[in-house]
Motif scaffolding. Sequence first.
Motif, short mmCIF file in Angstrom:
data_model
loop_
_atom_site.label_atom_id
_atom_site.label_comp_id
_atom_site.label_asym_id
_atom_site.label_seq_id
_atom_site.Cartn_x
_atom_site.Cartn_y
_atom_site.Cartn_z
N VAL A 173 -9.54 4.82 -1.32
CA VAL A 173 -9.55 3.40 -0.95
C VAL A 173 -8.19 2.99 -0.38
CG1 VAL A 173 -9.91 1.04 -1.77
CG2 VAL A 173 -11.29 2.91 -2.69
N LEU A 174 -7.13 3.41 -1.05
CA LEU A 174 -5.79 3.17 -0.51
C LEU A 174 -5.67 3.78 0.88
CD1 LEU A 174 -3.15 3.81 -3.34
CD2 LEU A 174 -3.68 1.67 -2.21
N ASP A 176 -6.73 1.27 8.10
CA ASP A 176 -7.07 -0.03 8.69
C ASP A 176 -5.82 -0.74 9.17
OD1 ASP A 176 -8.88 -2.26 9.22
OD2 ASP A 176 -7.87 -3.24 7.54
N ILE A 177 -4.81 -0.78 8.35
CA ILE A 177 -3.56 -1.47 8.71
C ILE A 177 -2.91 -0.77 9.90
CG2 ILE A 177 -1.20 -1.95 7.95
CD1 ILE A 177 -2.31 -2.45 5.16
N ILE A 214 0.83 -1.21 0.00
CA ILE A 214 0.00 0.00 0.00
C ILE A 214 0.87 1.26 0.00
CG2 ILE A 214 -1.76 1.31 1.26
CD1 ILE A 214 -2.92 -1.25 0.26
N GLU A 236 -8.04 4.45 3.03
CA GLU A 236 -8.86 3.64 3.94
C GLU A 236 -8.12 2.37 4.37
OE1 GLU A 236 -12.73 0.89 2.79
OE2 GLU A 236 -12.49 2.82 1.82
N TYR A 237 -7.50 1.70 3.45
CA TYR A 237 -6.80 0.46 3.77
C TYR A 237 -5.58 0.74 4.64
CZ TYR A 237 -9.68 -2.11 0.43
OH TYR A 237 -10.73 -2.70 -0.24
#
Lengths: 239, 239
Positions: B152-153, B159-160, B94, B155-156
Amino acid sequence: MSAQFEKNDKIKFSEDEVLRQIEQAILDHRLAPGTKLKEVQLADLFGVKRGMIRKVLTRLAHSRLVDQMPNRGATVARPSVKEGQDLFATRRVIESAVLQNLVTHIDHRGIAHLRKMLRREQKAYQRGDSATALTLSVDFHRELAALAGNSVLEEYLHDIIRRTPLVILTHLGDDEQNRCRNQEHEAIIDALEKHDLKTATRVMQQHLLHIESKIQHKPEKPQADLATLLRRQPEAVQA
Amino acid sequence: MSAQFEKNDKIKFSEDEVLRQIEQAILDHRLAPGTKLKEVQLADLFGVKRGMIRKVLTRLAHSRLVDQMPNRGATVARPSVKEGQDLFATRRVIESAVLQNLVTHIDHRGIAHLRKMLRREQKAYQRGDSATALTLSVDFHRELAALAGNSVLEEYLHDIIRRTPLVILTHLGDDEQNRCRNQEHEAIIDALEKHDLKTATRVMQQHLLHIESKIQHKPEKPQADLATLLRRQPEAVQA
DNA sequence: TGATAAAATATTGTTAACAATTTTATTATC
DNA sequence: GATAATAAAATTGTTAACAATATTTTATCA
């Protein structure tokens, strides 16, 4: 004393089953983006309690398939063009990473498994069963991620795949353009078998860009009532 | 008739506030992996209804910070070593993609903004405020993702980043090894300014691998009671 | 003592009734 | 007839009581 009881005259569904059915209705384009999802209506429709619908809607909201506004309920999500572009761009990133993992990790068994899936997909196309073909095509991508052995990448790809049909529907319409060309699937397997990362990645990028390039704005469609739309058409059921 | 009422003798928290506090308690290592999170206890502690705790626990379960087992309640999650490795590997993917976006999109304003963040981070280190420094260090990575302009990137990565401290705690312990070295942050900015993707990516990979390499198994720690652990230490509050 | 079963307790899960809010329908006014 | 205020209905949000399940404690027996 009869008609008003008909609605509950059916089996009770589990929470997962209700989730699955509503999600499928959204992804099958039976529930258009923006459609209001009323709790009591859905509860009656499935013959379950409102609390369960509530939980399901929250879960769907989490995967961005529905929007939830405080005190104003839930609607089928209407992802923006930008969100669609970001989703596709991220998908290219994730699928590239998957291939990179695969090209070193995959063995003969994995290759054979992928070829078997490909054959099933091709057969479905040949007999004109495009619904099944689409499912199998998606499964192919999922299987690539599973074989790559990174659970987080797999999780993210699932998330993207779950959200993609709604984006396509919202901005491209139901034009049947959104399926994979399985010659490209075959080319990807061939490249993986030769441990040729560069070719595999190139084909995959083409493959994804092919769909991505078609996203553009499109006017809304007229809408029937909720109960009708949730009822799945027999012919659409996969074999 | 007095002692048993003390627990409720406080302000009522909002759902987001309760979520934030429990999450922070987990990420600050005040709630060890595996700790049982009982609904009534938490409800009393925060002076809120059980239903709200229930929703919060479900939300935390969704971001994999707690595990939920049907009929057996929620516990602080205990991510596996494998999950930690997958998380870090995905993070590298990412963050690489973020840099790739940035190297073409970023402008002078963006660079200046990053440098300002870096200076704040450096100052926090210099005055020995490692709690603030850690927060700012994480914010730096988040800001990179925000500037890259792919939601989206972003968001991910969020999350990570949310899940990472728990993984480190579970398998590495509270050893203060898990912070960024901000010389590397500076090197990344320099490379971005020169549109040098290769260098930026290389430094970022080093940067992330540095932490990743330290993950290994570690025995569990003894555990105090829930109420004590949720109460945040004053000195840990960020400036 | 140690194992097993039964009872008691604690905890999570569900529901129906209620409260709060928003939406729709009605009325009043110009 | 259009607009604004009001009332009615519909819808979402919350809660307390209850049910179901799991856990702990106690009792029983070998």
